[in-house]
Design an enzyme around this catalytic site. Structure first.
Site, PDB file in Angstrom:
ATOM      1  N   CYS A   1       0.813  -1.220   0.000  1.00  0.00           N
ATOM      2  CA  CYS A   1       0.000   0.000   0.000  1.00  0.00           C
ATOM      3  C   CYS A   1       0.847   1.271   0.000  1.00  0.00           C
ATOM      4  O   CYS A   1       0.333   2.359  -0.248  1.00  0.00           O
ATOM      5  CB  CYS A   1      -0.935   0.020   1.199  1.00  0.00           C
ATOM      6  SG  CYS A   1      -0.095   0.060   2.806  1.00  0.00           S
TER       7      CYS A   1
ATOM      8  N   HIS B   1      -1.724  10.925  16.109  1.00  0.00           N
ATOM      9  CA  HIS B   1      -2.297  10.177  14.984  1.00  0.00           C
ATOM     10  C   HIS B   1      -1.233   9.271  14.370  1.00  0.00           C
ATOM     11  O   HIS B   1      -0.100   9.679  14.131  1.00  0.00           O
ATOM     12  CB  HIS B   1      -2.821  11.137  13.922  1.00  0.00           C
ATOM     13  CG  HIS B   1      -3.302  10.470  12.682  1.00  0.00           C
ATOM     14  ND1 HIS B   1      -4.500   9.791  12.607  1.00  0.00           N
ATOM     15  CD2 HIS B   1      -2.731  10.360  11.447  1.00  0.00           C
ATOM     16  CE1 HIS B   1      -4.659   9.304  11.383  1.00  0.00           C
ATOM     17  NE2 HIS B   1      -3.593   9.621  10.658  1.00  0.00           N
TER      18      HIS B   1
ATOM     19  N   HIS C   1      -4.581   4.194  10.153  1.00  0.00           N
ATOM     20  CA  HIS C   1      -5.859   3.496  10.247  1.00  0.00           C
ATOM     21  C   HIS C   1      -5.628   1.990  10.286  1.00  0.00           C
ATOM     22  O   HIS C   1      -4.564   1.501   9.916  1.00  0.00           O
ATOM     23  CB  HIS C   1      -6.766   3.853   9.063  1.00  0.00           C
ATOM     24  CG  HIS C   1      -7.282   5.255   9.118  1.00  0.00           C
ATOM     25  ND1 HIS C   1      -6.510   6.340   8.768  1.00  0.00           N
ATOM     26  CD2 HIS C   1      -8.491   5.744   9.509  1.00  0.00           C
ATOM     27  CE1 HIS C   1      -7.216   7.444   8.937  1.00  0.00           C
ATOM     28  NE2 HIS C   1      -8.419   7.113   9.376  1.00  0.00           N
TER      29      HIS C   1
ATOM     30  N   ASP D   1      -8.187  -6.071   5.891  1.00  0.00           N
ATOM     31  CA  ASP D   1      -7.706  -6.783   4.706  1.00  0.00           C
ATOM     32  C   ASP D   1      -6.273  -7.292   4.886  1.00  0.00           C
ATOM     33  O   ASP D   1      -5.543  -7.488   3.920  1.00  0.00           O
ATOM     34  CB  ASP D   1      -7.782  -5.878   3.466  1.00  0.00           C
ATOM     35  CG  ASP D   1      -7.007  -4.577   3.637  1.00  0.00           C
ATOM     36  OD1 ASP D   1      -6.344  -4.389   4.680  1.00  0.00           O
ATOM     37  OD2 ASP D   1      -7.079  -3.717   2.724  1.00  0.00           O
TER      38      ASP D   1
ATOM     39  N   ARG E   1      -4.855  -5.032   9.179  1.00  0.00           N
ATOM     40  CA  ARG E   1      -3.707  -4.294   8.629  1.00  0.00           C
ATOM     41  C   ARG E   1      -3.663  -2.925   9.280  1.00  0.00           C
ATOM     42  O   ARG E   1      -4.531  -2.086   9.053  1.00  0.00           O
ATOM     43  CB  ARG E   1      -3.823  -4.141   7.109  1.00  0.00           C
ATOM     44  CG  ARG E   1      -2.779  -3.195   6.509  1.00  0.00           C
ATOM     45  CD  ARG E   1      -2.804  -3.197   4.987  1.00  0.00           C
ATOM     46  NE  ARG E   1      -4.089  -2.804   4.431  1.00  0.00           N
ATOM     47  CZ  ARG E   1      -4.376  -1.559   4.004  1.00  0.00           C
ATOM     48  NH1 ARG E   1      -3.482  -0.596   4.108  1.00  0.00           N
ATOM     49  NH2 ARG E   1      -5.563  -1.298   3.485  1.00  0.00           N
TER      50      ARG E   1
ATOM     51  N   CYS F   1      -2.210   0.343   8.999  1.00  0.00           N
ATOM     52  CA  CYS F   1      -1.573   1.146   7.959  1.00  0.00           C
ATOM     53  C   CYS F   1      -1.097   2.444   8.604  1.00  0.00           C
ATOM     54  O   CYS F   1      -1.910   3.302   8.968  1.00  0.00           O
ATOM     55  CB  CYS F   1      -2.587   1.418   6.850  1.00  0.00           C
ATOM     56  SG  CYS F   1      -1.938   2.345   5.452  1.00  0.00           S
TER      57      CYS F   1
END
Length: 348
Positions: free
Chosen positions: A264, A301, A304, A308, A317, A319
Site C-alpha cells: 500500500c 495520529h 488506520h 484486509d 492491517r 496502515c
C-alpha cells in the site's frame, strides 16, 4: 535526541484521511479478527481466584480456567493439593494474533511477589508457589529470555519456577469464575493492574514545543491527522529486527515481527506490540466509516486499521504513517534501555 524522518507532501488516501472534528470522534473496541491463533500457557501466582479474574480483563485472552499443575500425581482435588504437590494455576488460552506471550508474562510480573517462597498474599503452602508452566519449546525460549531480563531488573533471582507442564487437572466447578460468581470474595490480586501501561513514553510536549521542534509534515500527520505521500517513508521498506516507537514520546508501538509488505506504500503491521498502546476512533470522513488509530497515551495520529490483512495473522492491517514512527534496531534496544522488549521480537 529524537531523530525525525523527513517526508514531503500530504495526500488524501485510504490510509489516512482528513481528520474528523473532535466532537465526532468516538472510541471503539479493538477490531475483531477473522482468525485466531490459539496458544496456551499456565501460570501460578497464588490463589487462582484473583489470577483468573485478572487475566479475563486482558485483551486477546480467549479463556481462563483455574486448575492444578505440576504435582506428583495425575489426580488431585482442592483438599488434596497440599499433599500431592500441585500448584494452583490458571490455564490461559490466548490469541497470539492479538497478544504476544511476552506481554502475558510482563503482566504476570505485575501481580506476583517474585521473592516470596511458597506464599502469595495471605496464602501459605507449596500449592501457592509461583510458576510458569509451558507446553512448547518456542514458549520456553520466550520465557527464558523474559525471565532473564526480569531478574536483571529485579537485581536477584526470583522464586518463580519455570517447568514443562505436567499433571494438569481442572479445578472443581465452583472455583471457575469464582470472583464473578462471588463478588467481594477474597482476592490478593489488584485487578486494576490490568489497565497498567507496560511501556510508557515520555510526557508529550506542548503544542508550541511540537510546532517549534517537528518538521511540518510530521506535525501535520501526528497532530492534524494528515497523510504522508505513499512510498515516501524509508520505514515502508525497513526490514531489520527491532521496534517502532512513537516519534514524539518514544513509546514502543510495533515490533518488526509483526511488520509485512502490504503493497500500500505505508508501513504495515498485523498488531501493536502490546494491547495497551493504541486507541481506536471512529472516522466518518469522506462519507466512509473507518477506524483511526492513535497512540493511547498521547493521542498522536498514526494511521488506520483495516480488515484486509493476512488472515493467518488475524486479518488486520495497521496502515501507519512512517513519520509517526521511529525505528530502533535490535542492537540499539539495549543501548537505549529497551532490552525488556527483546522477547517481543521472538516467534511463538
Amino acid at each position: 535526541m529524537i531523530s525525525w524522518v523527513l517526508l514531503l507532501g500530504v495526500i488524501l488516501s485510504a490510509c489516512s484521511p482528513v481528520p474528523i472534528e473532535a466532537e465526532e470522534a468516538q472510541t471503539k473496541p479493538i477490531p475483531a479478527r477473522t482468525d485466531h491463533s490459539q496458544r496456551t500457557i499456565y501460570l501460578a501466582a497464588g490463589c487462582f481466584w484473583g489470577v483468573e479474574a485478572y487475566y479475563q480483563l486482558i485483551p486477546g485472552i480467549l479463556q481462563v480456567e483455574s486448575g492444578y499443575a505440576n504435582g506428583d500425581t495425575e489426580d488431585t482435588t482442592y483438599r488434596q493439593i497440599g499433599k500431592t504437590g500441585h500448584a494452583e494455576v490458571v490455564k490461559i488460552d490466548y490469541d497470539s494474533n492479538t497478544i504476544h506471550l511476552a506481554e502475558i508474562l510482563d503482566r504476570f510480573y505485575l501481580i506476583v511477589d517474585p521473592l516470596a517462597l511458597n506464599r502469595q498474599g495471605n496464602d501459605v503452602g507449596t500449592q501457592y508457589r509461583s510458576g510458569i508452566y509451558y507446553v512448547t519449546d518456542e514458549a520456553k525460549e520466550i520465557i527464558d529470555q523474559s525471565m532473564d531480563l526480569f531478574h536483571e531488573r529485579l537485581g536477584q533471582t526470583s522464586y518463580i519456577e519455570v517447568e514443562k507442564l505436567e499433571n494438569y487437572i481442572p479445578a472443581e466447578d465452583y472455583h471457575q469464575d469464582y470472583l464473578a460468581n462471588n463478588p467481594g470474595a477474597y482476592c490478593h490480586v489488584d485487578l486494576n493492574q490490568s489497565k497498567h501501561i507496560l511501556y510508557p513514553g515520555i510526557e508529550k510536549p506542548s503544542q508550541a514545543d511540537l510546532k517549534a521542534t517537528l518538521d511540518s509534515i510530521t506535525y501535520d500527520v501526528t497532530q492534524n491527522a494528515g497523510t504522508e505521500i505513499a512510498h515516501s517513508s524509508e520505514l515502508n521498506t525497513q526490514e531489520g529486527r527491532g521496534i517502532y516507537v512513537d516519534v514524539i514520546t518514544g513509546q514502543p508501538l510495533f515490533s518488526s515481527r509483526d511488520k509485512y509488505d502490504a503493497g500500500c506504500g505505508w508501513p504495515s503491521f498485523t498488531k501493536p506490540i502490546t494491547t495497551d498502546v493504541i486507541q481506536y476512533l471512529e472516522d466518518r470522513s469522506h462519507g466512509m466509516n473507518r477506524t483511526e488509530v492513535q497512540t493511547w497515551e498521547s493521542g498522536n495520529h498514526l494511521g488506520h486499521v483495516f480488515n484486509d490483512g493476512p488472515r493467518s495473522e488475524g486479518g488486520l492491517r495497521y496502515c501507519i504513517n512512517g513519520v509517526s514512527l521511529r525505528f530502533i534496531s535490535e542492537e540499539e534496544m539495549t543501548q537505549q534501555g529497551l532490552q525488556a522488549l527483546l522477547p517481543y521480537l521472538m516467534d511463538e
